[in-house]
Design a protein around this motif. Structure first.
Motif, short mmCIF file in Angstrom:
data_model
loop_
_atom_site.label_atom_id
_atom_site.label_comp_id
_atom_site.label_asym_id
_atom_site.label_seq_id
_atom_site.Cartn_x
_atom_site.Cartn_y
_atom_site.Cartn_z
N VAL A 145 0.84 -1.21 0.00
CA VAL A 145 0.00 0.00 0.00
C VAL A 145 0.87 1.25 0.00
O VAL A 145 0.63 2.20 -0.76
CB VAL A 145 -0.94 -0.01 1.22
N ALA A 146 1.88 1.28 0.86
CA ALA A 146 2.76 2.45 0.95
C ALA A 146 3.53 2.69 -0.35
O ALA A 146 3.71 3.84 -0.77
CB ALA A 146 3.72 2.28 2.12
N LEU A 147 3.95 1.61 -1.00
CA LEU A 147 4.75 1.76 -2.22
C LEU A 147 3.95 2.33 -3.39
O LEU A 147 4.53 2.83 -4.35
CB LEU A 147 5.37 0.41 -2.62
N VAL A 148 2.62 2.24 -3.31
CA VAL A 148 1.80 2.87 -4.35
C VAL A 148 2.09 4.37 -4.41
O VAL A 148 2.14 4.96 -5.49
CB VAL A 148 0.30 2.62 -4.08
N ALA A 149 2.29 4.99 -3.25
CA ALA A 149 2.59 6.43 -3.20
C ALA A 149 3.91 6.72 -3.90
O ALA A 149 4.02 7.70 -4.66
CB ALA A 149 2.64 6.91 -1.75
N MET A 150 4.92 5.90 -3.65
CA MET A 150 6.20 6.09 -4.30
C MET A 150 6.06 5.96 -5.81
O MET A 150 6.61 6.76 -6.58
CB MET A 150 7.19 5.04 -3.77
N PHE A 151 5.31 4.94 -6.23
CA PHE A 151 5.10 4.72 -7.66
C PHE A 151 4.41 5.91 -8.32
O PHE A 151 4.83 6.39 -9.37
CB PHE A 151 4.26 3.44 -7.86
N MET A 152 3.34 6.41 -7.69
CA MET A 152 2.57 7.52 -8.26
C MET A 152 3.42 8.78 -8.39
O MET A 152 3.35 9.49 -9.40
CB MET A 152 1.34 7.80 -7.41
N ALA A 153 4.22 9.07 -7.36
CA ALA A 153 5.03 10.29 -7.39
C ALA A 153 6.05 10.26 -8.52
O ALA A 153 6.25 11.25 -9.23
CB ALA A 153 5.74 10.47 -6.05
N ILE A 154 6.74 9.12 -8.69
CA ILE A 154 7.74 9.00 -9.75
C ILE A 154 7.08 8.93 -11.12
O ILE A 154 7.53 9.55 -12.09
CB ILE A 154 8.62 7.76 -9.52
N PHE A 155 5.99 8.19 -11.22
CA PHE A 155 5.26 8.05 -12.48
C PHE A 155 4.85 9.41 -13.03
O PHE A 155 5.03 9.70 -14.21
CB PHE A 155 4.03 7.17 -12.25
N ASP A 156 4.30 10.27 -12.17
CA ASP A 156 3.81 11.57 -12.63
C ASP A 156 4.93 12.53 -13.01
O ASP A 156 4.68 13.51 -13.71
CB ASP A 156 2.90 12.20 -11.57
N PHE A 157 6.14 12.27 -12.53
CA PHE A 157 7.26 13.09 -12.97
C PHE A 157 7.67 12.72 -14.39
O PHE A 157 7.94 13.59 -15.23
CB PHE A 157 8.45 12.92 -12.03
N TYR A 158 7.72 11.43 -14.70
CA TYR A 158 8.25 10.97 -15.98
C TYR A 158 7.20 10.89 -17.10
O TYR A 158 7.56 11.01 -18.27
CB TYR A 158 8.90 9.59 -15.81
N VAL A 159 5.93 10.68 -16.76
CA VAL A 159 4.94 10.48 -17.81
C VAL A 159 4.73 11.75 -18.63
O VAL A 159 4.28 11.69 -19.78
CB VAL A 159 3.60 10.00 -17.19
N ILE A 160 5.06 12.91 -18.05
CA ILE A 160 4.94 14.17 -18.78
C ILE A 160 5.80 14.15 -20.05
O ILE A 160 5.43 14.74 -21.08
CB ILE A 160 5.34 15.35 -17.87
N ASN A 161 6.96 13.50 -19.98
CA ASN A 161 7.85 13.47 -21.14
C ASN A 161 7.15 12.90 -22.38
O ASN A 161 7.23 13.46 -23.48
CB ASN A 161 9.10 12.63 -20.84
#
Length: 503
Positions: free
Chosen positions: A25-41
């Motif tokens: 559950v906690a790692l979902v937060a880590m995934f979302m934060a990093i995902f939203d930084f890179y998906v913009i590219n």
């Protein structure tokens, strides 16, 4: 007693049997934060065409998130120690999810920049609590395994941003275009909050740390002065004010460190816990992670530009090109932890060698095929790059955090996440400058090949320097053996309730 302080021979009931589910559950937060930084590219072409925004606004959409995220990470780590990791996690996830709604309905570039700033605040509040949860929930023998999963999540989020982001953009659900990459956060965020409310322990440091207002402000100003000119400098043709800000970041940062260093003698508790850096595993490990993430983020950016603008691939095809990297990462990341425990930092050395080799193979193929380079020719370097990163990131995260006492978990994880996010920013900004300078004012297919070649050559130099740094890490197997006692200074444990569960 808490899970992190169970003595040898303690019954299994002393450990929360749900701890691995909590971690997911906690790692979902880590995934979302990093995902939203890179998906913009990968969404860049869609953003520019639909919102009709210029390069400066686009840089702020990317960099605004990074600015607030990186600036508040250390502060949020301390707040977790004070107010409980669960409260900060829930607050951050809620703010991140609400900001994602407004990102998805933004009507112009200005609106999107503002809500991306808020989204970065949400990410900063929730991310440091993830490592803090690991440190206070898992006993020392299990902690390296949990930290390895944390490191693996970072790399998988980067690759998923390309693949899943490309698939979402190509599907164009309800003609939403780029908006879908933000709106998908809504159901994920809501479901995660429901599980977090039920599962995550309400742990915090047993003794309430004193607040460090000056340290908070000094860290935020230093990072702001350093990040803002890097993010928008190129689009603004490197104005004088940008160089002034960048120059001021050095004395402001130095003054902040001096203030923090002298604060304990004045009865205060510094936001920057400089005692952490007396541990070579922590200090050298963070610097190595910064090097690896700088290369990784810069390479992903350059490759994304090359695939979409140079080869003319659709977002879906460009994203799928990163598929072999994701497979390589997934395979090696699950092998990283047992290999680290057995062979120590030699595993990290091997990972860095694979990263160098992957870039060399890419440059050879670019030189051989030139403008006829196809996505299929990227498979081998992508797999090698995924294997190398999948070994390196989880192992480095384990090295950095494995010896941190529970009472320093919030600040230590905040510093770690700040270093990672700052490296992401530096990687995209610096490698972006290198890429576009090599591309020139009149881009062509051959120009994109040349630009990616220059980026790859720079990446090799950086990877070799990072490889050299890994030899400064402590040698030998990592982590305490099963049943080992916790460190002697682990007396300041999280507050716990009767029954053995943190509260």
């Amino acid at each position: 007693m808490s899970a992190s302080s169970a003595p040898p021979g303690a019954p299994a009931a002393a450990l929360d049997p749900r701890r691995w589910t909590m971690l997911t559950v906690a790692l979902v937060a880590m995934f979302m934060a990093i995902f939203d930084f890179y998906v913009i590219n990968i969404a860049t072409p869609s953003l520019q065409s639909q919102l009709h925004i210029g390069e400066a606004a686009l840089e702020l959409i990317i960099g605004g998130y990074t600015f607030t995220y990186a600036s508040l990470l250390v502060t949020a780590g301390r707040w977790g120690d004070v107010f409980s990791y669960k409260r900060l996690f829930m607050l951050g996830m809620g703010l991140f999810t609400v900001a994602s709604v407004f990102c998805g309905i933004s009507q112009n570039g200005t609106q999107l920049v503002i809500v991306r700033l808020i989204q970065g605040v949400g990410a900063a509040l929730m991310v440091p609590q993830v490592v803090a949860f690991i440190t206070v929930t898992f006993p020392p023998p299990e902690r390296p395994k949990a930290l390895a999963r944390f490191g693996a999540t970072i790399g998988l989020a980067v690759v998923a941003a390309q693949i899943l982001g490309g698939a979402l953009l190509s599907a164009n659900v309800d003609s939403l275009g780029w908006r879908v990459i933000f709106l998908i956060n809504i159901p994920i965020g809501v479901i995660t909050m429901l599980f977090a409310a039920k599962l995550l322990p309400n742990a915090k440091a047993a003794r309430k740390p004193k607040q460090d207002v000056v340290g908070n402000i000094g860290i935020a100003i230093t990072l702001g002065l350093a990040i803002l000119p890097i993010v928008i400098g190129r689009s603004e043709d490197w104005p004088v004010w940008g160089w002034v800000m960048l120059g001021l970041s050095v004395p402001v940062g130095y003054a902040t460190v001096l203030y923090e260093k002298g604060l304990p003698a004045r009865g205060g508790e510094p936001m920057l816990d400089l005692t952490l850096f007396k541990n070579s595993s922590y200090s050298v490990g963070i610097m190595t992670i910064i090097g690896v993430m700088t290369f990784y983020s810069g390479f992903i950016f350059g490759m994304t530009m090359f695939l979409q603008f140079g080869l003319g691939l659709t977002p879906l095809k460009a994203g799928l090109t990163f598929g072999p990297m994701g497979l390589g990462f997934a395979l090696s990341s699950f092998m990283a932890r047992p290999m680290l425990m057995k062979y120590g930092v030699k595993v990290i050395n091997i990972g860095q060698v694979l990263l160098v080799l992957s870039t060399v193979v890419l440059l050879v193929e670019l030189k051989s095929s030139g403008t006829d380079t196809s996505a299929w020719e990227m498979v081998v370097p992508m797999v090698l790059g995924g294997l190398g990163t999948g070994v390196t990131l989880p192992a480095l995260t384990g090295v950095v955090m494995s010896k941190v006492p529970p009472q320093q978990a919030g600040v230590a994880s905040g510093l770690l996440s700040t270093g990672q996010q700052f490296a992401n920013t530096i990687g995209v900004a610096v490698f972006g400058v290198i890429f576009f300078n090599a591309l020139g004012d009149h881009p062509s297919k051959s120009g994109y090949v040349h630009a990616l070649t220059v980026v790859g050559g720079t990446g090799i130099v950086l990877s070799l320097a990072t490889l050299a740094a890994t030899f400064l890490l402590p040698r030998g197997p990592m982590g305490p053996p099963p049943g080992a006692r916790p460190p002697a200074d682990a007396g300041a444990q999280p507050a716990v309730a009767a029954g053995g569960k943190p509260q």
